[in-house]
Design a protein around this motif. Structure first.
Motif, short mmCIF file in Angstrom:
data_model
loop_
_atom_site.label_atom_id
_atom_site.label_comp_id
_atom_site.label_asym_id
_atom_site.label_seq_id
_atom_site.Cartn_x
_atom_site.Cartn_y
_atom_site.Cartn_z
N LEU A 115 0.81 -1.33 -0.12
CA LEU A 115 -0.08 0.07 0.01
C LEU A 115 0.87 1.24 -0.11
CD1 LEU A 115 -2.52 -1.07 2.63
CD2 LEU A 115 -2.38 -1.89 0.36
N THR A 116 0.52 2.22 -0.48
CA THR A 116 0.88 3.67 -0.35
C THR A 116 0.22 4.66 0.34
OG1 THR A 116 -0.06 4.56 -2.54
CG2 THR A 116 1.83 3.09 -3.04
N LYS A 117 0.54 5.89 0.45
CA LYS A 117 -0.13 6.76 1.26
C LYS A 117 -1.15 7.58 0.38
CE LYS A 117 3.21 10.66 0.12
NZ LYS A 117 4.30 11.31 0.66
N HIS A 118 -1.28 7.09 -0.81
CA HIS A 118 -2.16 7.67 -1.68
C HIS A 118 -3.51 6.62 -1.84
CE1 HIS A 118 0.33 10.90 -2.65
NE2 HIS A 118 1.37 9.94 -2.87
N LYS A 119 -4.49 6.94 -1.12
CA LYS A 119 -5.73 5.91 -1.07
C LYS A 119 -6.07 5.51 -2.59
CE LYS A 119 -10.02 4.75 1.15
NZ LYS A 119 -11.03 5.17 2.22
N THR A 120 -6.36 6.56 -3.22
CA THR A 120 -6.97 6.16 -4.87
C THR A 120 -6.00 5.29 -5.58
OG1 THR A 120 -8.15 8.32 -4.85
CG2 THR A 120 -7.86 7.25 -6.86
N GLU A 121 -4.90 5.67 -5.59
CA GLU A 121 -3.60 4.83 -6.05
C GLU A 121 -3.66 3.68 -5.56
OE1 GLU A 121 1.11 4.53 -6.88
OE2 GLU A 121 0.42 5.58 -5.09
N THR A 122 -3.69 3.14 -4.19
CA THR A 122 -3.88 1.84 -3.56
C THR A 122 -4.96 1.14 -3.96
OG1 THR A 122 -2.37 2.52 -1.73
CG2 THR A 122 -3.90 0.74 -1.49
N LEU A 123 -6.06 1.70 -4.05
CA LEU A 123 -7.25 1.02 -4.46
C LEU A 123 -7.20 0.51 -5.84
CD1 LEU A 123 -10.02 3.10 -2.53
CD2 LEU A 123 -9.12 0.84 -1.83
N ALA A 124 -6.79 1.42 -6.88
CA ALA A 124 -6.28 1.17 -8.16
C ALA A 124 -5.52 -0.10 -8.41
CB ALA A 124 -5.97 2.25 -9.05
N ASN A 125 -4.51 -0.16 -7.43
CA ASN A 125 -3.68 -1.27 -7.62
C ASN A 125 -4.26 -2.42 -7.15
OD1 ASN A 125 -1.70 0.12 -8.55
ND2 ASN A 125 -0.52 0.72 -6.75
N LEU A 126 -4.99 -2.67 -6.15
CA LEU A 126 -5.76 -3.73 -5.61
C LEU A 126 -6.77 -4.07 -6.57
CD1 LEU A 126 -4.67 -2.70 -2.94
CD2 LEU A 126 -7.16 -3.52 -1.89
N GLY A 127 -7.45 -3.04 -7.47
CA GLY A 127 -8.16 -3.43 -8.53
C GLY A 127 -7.38 -3.92 -9.63
N ARG A 128 -6.30 -3.76 -10.19
CA ARG A 128 -5.44 -4.03 -11.10
C ARG A 128 -4.90 -5.41 -10.80
NH1 ARG A 128 -1.14 -1.05 -11.42
NH2 ARG A 128 -0.35 -1.97 -13.10
N ALA A 129 -4.51 -5.68 -9.80
CA ALA A 129 -4.04 -6.86 -9.14
C ALA A 129 -5.08 -7.91 -9.26
CB ALA A 129 -3.48 -6.99 -7.93
N TRP A 130 -6.33 -7.52 -8.79
CA TRP A 130 -7.58 -8.61 -8.87
C TRP A 130 -7.77 -9.05 -10.22
CZ3 TRP A 130 -9.71 -10.84 -4.72
CH2 TRP A 130 -10.95 -11.31 -4.65
N ALA A 131 -7.71 -8.09 -11.02
CA ALA A 131 -7.97 -8.42 -12.58
C ALA A 131 -7.05 -9.24 -13.04
CB ALA A 131 -8.25 -6.99 -13.25
N ALA A 132 -5.73 -9.23 -12.59
CA ALA A 132 -4.48 -10.09 -13.19
C ALA A 132 -4.78 -11.33 -12.60
CB ALA A 132 -3.37 -9.35 -12.69
N LEU A 133 -5.43 -11.79 -11.65
CA LEU A 133 -5.60 -13.13 -11.13
C LEU A 133 -6.50 -14.16 -11.95
CD1 LEU A 133 -5.88 -12.40 -7.26
CD2 LEU A 133 -3.84 -13.15 -8.59
N ARG A 134 -6.11 -15.39 -12.07
CA ARG A 134 -7.15 -16.35 -12.35
C ARG A 134 -8.18 -16.49 -11.44
NH1 ARG A 134 -6.62 -20.67 -9.75
NH2 ARG A 134 -4.44 -21.21 -8.65
N PRO A 135 -9.20 -16.98 -11.80
CA PRO A 135 -10.39 -17.42 -10.76
C PRO A 135 -9.68 -18.49 -9.77
CG PRO A 135 -11.40 -17.31 -12.56
CD PRO A 135 -9.95 -17.30 -13.15
N GLY A 136 -9.69 -18.24 -8.50
CA GLY A 136 -8.99 -19.10 -7.70
C GLY A 136 -7.69 -18.68 -7.05
N GLY A 137 -7.05 -17.38 -7.75
CA GLY A 137 -5.83 -16.94 -7.37
C GLY A 137 -5.99 -15.98 -6.14
N VAL A 138 -5.10 -15.74 -5.59
CA VAL A 138 -5.05 -14.97 -4.21
C VAL A 138 -4.43 -13.81 -4.39
CG1 VAL A 138 -4.51 -15.35 -1.63
CG2 VAL A 138 -5.25 -17.17 -2.86
N LEU A 139 -5.14 -12.81 -3.74
CA LEU A 139 -4.60 -11.28 -3.63
C LEU A 139 -4.14 -10.93 -2.26
CD1 LEU A 139 -4.03 -8.28 -4.53
CD2 LEU A 139 -6.53 -7.86 -3.96
N VAL A 140 -2.76 -10.60 -1.98
CA VAL A 140 -2.31 -10.42 -0.69
C VAL A 140 -1.84 -8.77 -0.44
CG1 VAL A 140 -0.79 -11.29 1.19
CG2 VAL A 140 -1.65 -12.60 -0.32
#
Length: 374
Positions: A115-140
């Motif tokens: 996470l970074t101190k910029h909330k919108t950037e952090t949430l965007a990275n979570l969204g991008r990482a989630w989209a990069a996963l296959r079904p059953g993949g894990v986001l940490v």
């Protein structure tokens, strides 16, 4: 009562978990060993793996956003690291990591995100990482309490079910398994973090960049004092999304060339977009570069800058001093440096050590504009 065991010597529960891990493509990892110190956030990120709650992926099956090191050899083989800040990018590359300024792709087993101190950037990275996963993949995800990790965790729990979490070293680490679809909230987060035209500036930028949707007051003061005789070869150090360069091209039509140096890759791309339609005749150069690491010698007639003075959340005067020192080396004989700084920062001694003369052109309660000549 004794635990039931299989012929391999493992308890039935452990054996079943091992079978499930192999089915998913995970590996049963040995104890994690790292070379060198780790930040609290990175230590927290790997805590679920160290406790055996999550397994590590096979080589090339993970992606790591806002990556940092040190990473052990197995993690280096497992991860594609995304890091757009040049000094951190180069540190990962020197350590043998596969690292890119931005990644595209999907089907990954694991997505890691600091996470970074910029909330919108952090949430965007979570969204991008989630989209990069296959079904059953894990986001940490992991971050310090001082950068709002608790708030990010709550937002994720609102958007999806099945979020697990731990606390360690004043940080939070939380994770979840991706389903078959991407929740609308996470898709919206990813979209909100893309490059966009700021509502206040009208210029291209993106959340997470310094003053991404407003003009820095110090830079505005510097623009007021750009001289009319600014000509020749010009460098903009720490150029950000290009505000000073836009002003230079508008006010100084006799500039022959303008080179922008910026350590954040996304800022370079925004500056490129902002200057793309300039009618000025100057040759433009865009450099994803750490100014503190040095510059071409005697290459410029003018250097203009608003040097950074923060590393993370801490004030780092040495960073601004490095900008001034390297600006001096980059100027040709007779060249001039024009910069703005917070009024209380003691840059005058380092200017005196590298320049023949310095003049304070303006001073307010917060800022000062200094011109120095080689």
């Amino acid at each position: 009562m004794a635990k039931h065991a299989t012929r391999c010597g493992k308890s039935i529960g452990r054996c079943c978990r091992s079978v499930e891990r192999r089915r998913r493509g995970w590996t049963d990892a040995p104890p994690i060993r790292y070379a060198g110190p780790m930040s609290d956030a990175l230590n927290a990120l790997f805590h679920p793996f160290a406790k055996g709650l999550l397994p590590r992926p096979q080589p090339g099956r993970g992606v790591f956003l806002r990556a940092e090191g040190p990473l052990d050899p197995d993690w280096r083989n497992a991860l594609l690291c995304e890091q757009s800040f040049k000094p951190a990018h180069e540190a990962l590359r020197r350590d043998g990591c596969t690292v890119v300024p931005t990644f595209e792709g999907d089907g990954y087993d694991l997505g890691l995100c600091l996470l970074t101190k910029h909330k919108t950037e952090t949430l965007a990275n979570l969204g991008r990482a989630w989209a990069a996963l296959r079904p059953g993949g894990v986001l940490v995800c992991a971050g310090g309490n001082d950068v709002g990790a608790g708030s990010i965790e709550r937002a994720l729990k609102t958007a999806i079910d099945g979020v697990s979490s731990l606390s360690k070293s004043h940080c939070k680490v939380f994770w979840a398994e991706r389903g078959d679809t991407i929740p609308p909230a996470l898709a919206a987060w990813a979209e909100a973090g893309q490059m966009q035209q700021g509502t206040e500036t009208g210029c291209w930028s993106r959340p997470g960049l310094y003053n991404w949707n407003k003009v820095d007051a110090g830079s505005a003061l510097l623009v007021e004092h750009l001289p009319a005789d600014l000509t020749g070869r010009v460098a903009d150090l720490g150029a950000g999304w290009g505000y000073l360069s836009l002003a230079l091209l508008a006010r100084a039509p006799k500039i022959a060339s303008l080179d922008l140096f910026e350590a954040e890759w996304h800022a370079v791309e925004a500056a490129r977009a902002n200057l793309a339609h300039s009618s000025a005749s100057a040759r433009l150069g865009f450099h994803w570069h750490d100014v503190a690491a040095g510059l071409p010698t005697a290459a410029f007639d003018w250097v203009v800058m608003n040097p950074p003075f923060h590393q993370g959340k801490a004030t780092d005067i040495d960073l601004g001093r490095a900008f001034i020192t390297n600006a001096a080396a980059a100027l040709a004989p007779g060249g001039r440096l024009l910069f703005v700084a917070n009024r209380q920062l003691p840059y005058e001694p380092v200017v005196a050590a590298h320049f023949r003369r310095q003049t304070t052109l303006a001073e307010t309660g917060l800022y000062k504009v200094i011109e120095a000549r080689i």
